[in-house]
Design a protein around this motif. Structure first.
Motif, PDB file in Angstrom:
ATOM      1  N   ILE A 186       0.971  20.088  -0.722  1.00  0.00           N
ATOM      2  CA  ILE A 186      -0.231  20.643  -1.327  1.00  0.00           C
ATOM      3  C   ILE A 186      -1.316  20.631  -0.252  1.00  0.00           C
ATOM      4  O   ILE A 186      -1.684  19.558   0.244  1.00  0.00           O
ATOM      5  N   PRO A 187      -1.833  21.787   0.145  1.00  0.00           N
ATOM      6  CA  PRO A 187      -2.767  21.840   1.284  1.00  0.00           C
ATOM      7  C   PRO A 187      -4.190  21.408   0.921  1.00  0.00           C
ATOM      8  O   PRO A 187      -5.140  22.187   0.953  1.00  0.00           O
ATOM      9  N   LEU A 188      -4.323  20.133   0.575  1.00  0.00           N
ATOM     10  CA  LEU A 188      -5.617  19.503   0.345  1.00  0.00           C
ATOM     11  C   LEU A 188      -5.686  18.230   1.189  1.00  0.00           C
ATOM     12  O   LEU A 188      -4.653  17.607   1.458  1.00  0.00           O
ATOM     13  N   PRO A 189      -6.888  17.811   1.588  1.00  0.00           N
ATOM     14  CA  PRO A 189      -7.018  16.574   2.377  1.00  0.00           C
ATOM     15  C   PRO A 189      -6.625  15.348   1.570  1.00  0.00           C
ATOM     16  O   PRO A 189      -6.596  15.364   0.333  1.00  0.00           O
ATOM     17  N   ASP A 190      -6.347  14.277   2.266  1.00  0.00           N
ATOM     18  CA  ASP A 190      -6.080  12.986   1.621  1.00  0.00           C
ATOM     19  C   ASP A 190      -7.283  12.578   0.763  1.00  0.00           C
ATOM     20  O   ASP A 190      -8.444  12.813   1.144  1.00  0.00           O
ATOM     21  N   ALA A 191      -7.009  11.943  -0.375  1.00  0.00           N
ATOM     22  CA  ALA A 191      -8.053  11.375  -1.235  1.00  0.00           C
ATOM     23  C   ALA A 191      -9.159  12.381  -1.535  1.00  0.00           C
ATOM     24  O   ALA A 191     -10.350  12.072  -1.452  1.00  0.00           O
TER      25      ALA A 191
ATOM     26  N   PHE B 257       0.920  14.047  -4.976  1.00  0.00           N
ATOM     27  CA  PHE B 257      -0.071  13.706  -6.002  1.00  0.00           C
ATOM     28  C   PHE B 257      -0.858  12.464  -5.581  1.00  0.00           C
ATOM     29  O   PHE B 257      -2.092  12.438  -5.635  1.00  0.00           O
ATOM     30  N   ARG B 258      -0.135  11.424  -5.185  1.00  0.00           N
ATOM     31  CA  ARG B 258      -0.797  10.185  -4.793  1.00  0.00           C
ATOM     32  C   ARG B 258      -1.673  10.393  -3.555  1.00  0.00           C
ATOM     33  O   ARG B 258      -2.750   9.798  -3.437  1.00  0.00           O
ATOM     34  N   ARG B 259      -1.219  11.215  -2.630  1.00  0.00           N
ATOM     35  CA  ARG B 259      -1.970  11.431  -1.387  1.00  0.00           C
ATOM     36  C   ARG B 259      -3.302  12.125  -1.650  1.00  0.00           C
ATOM     37  O   ARG B 259      -4.335  11.740  -1.082  1.00  0.00           O
ATOM     38  N   ILE B 260      -3.317  13.158  -2.492  1.00  0.00           N
ATOM     39  CA  ILE B 260      -4.529  13.973  -2.650  1.00  0.00           C
ATOM     40  C   ILE B 260      -5.519  13.374  -3.651  1.00  0.00           C
ATOM     41  O   ILE B 260      -6.682  13.777  -3.688  1.00  0.00           O
ATOM     42  N   LEU B 261      -5.076  12.408  -4.467  1.00  0.00           N
ATOM     43  CA  LEU B 261      -5.988  11.741  -5.394  1.00  0.00           C
ATOM     44  C   LEU B 261      -6.755  10.620  -4.692  1.00  0.00           C
ATOM     45  O   LEU B 261      -6.192   9.865  -3.907  1.00  0.00           O
ATOM     46  N   LYS B 262      -8.042  10.516  -5.011  1.00  0.00           N
ATOM     47  CA  LYS B 262      -8.836   9.401  -4.514  1.00  0.00           C
ATOM     48  C   LYS B 262      -8.356   8.094  -5.147  1.00  0.00           C
ATOM     49  O   LYS B 262      -7.823   8.104  -6.261  1.00  0.00           O
ATOM     50  N   PRO B 263      -8.559   6.943  -4.491  1.00  0.00           N
ATOM     51  CA  PRO B 263      -8.370   5.672  -5.186  1.00  0.00           C
ATOM     52  C   PRO B 263      -9.273   5.644  -6.430  1.00  0.00           C
ATOM     53  O   PRO B 263     -10.455   5.965  -6.358  1.00  0.00           O
ATOM     54  N   GLY B 264      -8.702   5.332  -7.557  1.00  0.00           N
ATOM     55  CA  GLY B 264      -9.439   5.411  -8.807  1.00  0.00           C
ATOM     56  C   GLY B 264      -9.387   6.785  -9.453  1.00  0.00           C
ATOM     57  O   GLY B 264      -9.859   6.954 -10.584  1.00  0.00           O
ATOM     58  N   GLY B 265      -8.832   7.768  -8.752  1.00  0.00           N
ATOM     59  CA  GLY B 265      -8.661   9.099  -9.319  1.00  0.00           C
ATOM     60  C   GLY B 265      -7.598   9.094 -10.394  1.00  0.00           C
ATOM     61  O   GLY B 265      -6.723   8.220 -10.425  1.00  0.00           O
TER      62      GLY B 265
END
Length: 237
Positions: free
Chosen positions: A123-128, A152-160
């Motif tokens: 998925i071409p989005l930055p980490d977090a 999924f885990r990579r592109i979600l912020k901690p707490g996302g």
């Protein structure tokens, strides 16, 4: 013989349709579905997503999304996030986005969403990057579930938050090559998450498909096709 001849052309058409389906790739089968919907509806309706996605989240309105970065994985071309008015960052993610825009771009540009093309592995989005990631009955369509779960885990912020609807125990098809199990979602896809809510029901035999979940009157599941609604928060670290 006369009766047989009357039905023969339709039988030949049926055989032809079956052969065409068998020759289609996964993506071709998915595109055929959306073309059929578009032709039948004369466009795409999307009003029902408000009730559905709020029901998945267990929220009364979209205030919990205020000013957050929100995305829908496996969004299709319908405009699944049109109903959200509390944020301007609404991203639709789909492996077939470029094809959808070719076919339905005149409608999609009215959705107020950013449509993004992914691949089957990235998925071409930055980490977090994201605060909230929805996914609605899309994960059984992916070719590489473990890889996409990691994305999924990579592109979600901690707490996302991941808010998902998953079809369980469904036979595999050309468009849906994964048969998801409740245990796999909990123990693999949701590794690294804190589960906030978990609702699973057998599919009802009549009425609105998601009514048992909306009413919290869940039907017992005995290995038959079922639906899981889950809301989970990505852990820190």
């Amino acid at each position: 013989m006369r009766n047989l001849s009357l039905h023969l052309p339709e039988r030949i058409k049926e055989i032809g349709r079956n052969l065409l389906y068998l020759c289609r790739t996964k993506h071709e089968a998915e595109l055929a579905y959306w073309k059929k919907c578009f032709a039948k509806e004369g466009g795409f309706s999307n009003e029902h997503y408000r009730k559905l996605l709020l029901g998945m989240a267990g929220e009364a309105d979209d205030n919990f999304l205020a000013d957050k970065r929100v995305a829908d994985f496996g969004c299709g071309p319908r405009g699944t996030l049109c109903w959200i008015g509390s944020t301007d960052t609404k991203i639709g993610i789909d492996v077939l986005t470029a094809k959808y825009l070719e076919l339905f771009g005149s409608v999609m540009k009215q959705h107020g969403m950013l449509y993004l093309s992914s691949t089957e592995t990235m998925i071409p989005l930055p980490d977090a990057f994201l605060d909230v990631l929805f996914t609605l009955n899309a994960f059984d369509h992916v070719a590489n579930p473990d890889v996409m779960g990691s994305e999924f885990r990579r592109i979600l912020k901690p707490g996302g938050e991941l808010i998902g609807s998953f079809n369980l125990n469904e036979p595999k098809t050309k468009a849906e090559p994964q048969c998801l199990q409740e245990s796999w979602v909990r123990n693999h896809l949701l590794t690294g998450y804190e589960i906030i809510s978990w609702r699973v029901t057998a599919k009802p035999t009549s009425g609105y498909l998601y009514q048992p979940l909306l009413d919290n009157k869940l039907l017992p599941v005995n290995n038959e096709p079922a639906i899981l609604w889950v809301r989970a928060k990505k852990k820190n670290g």
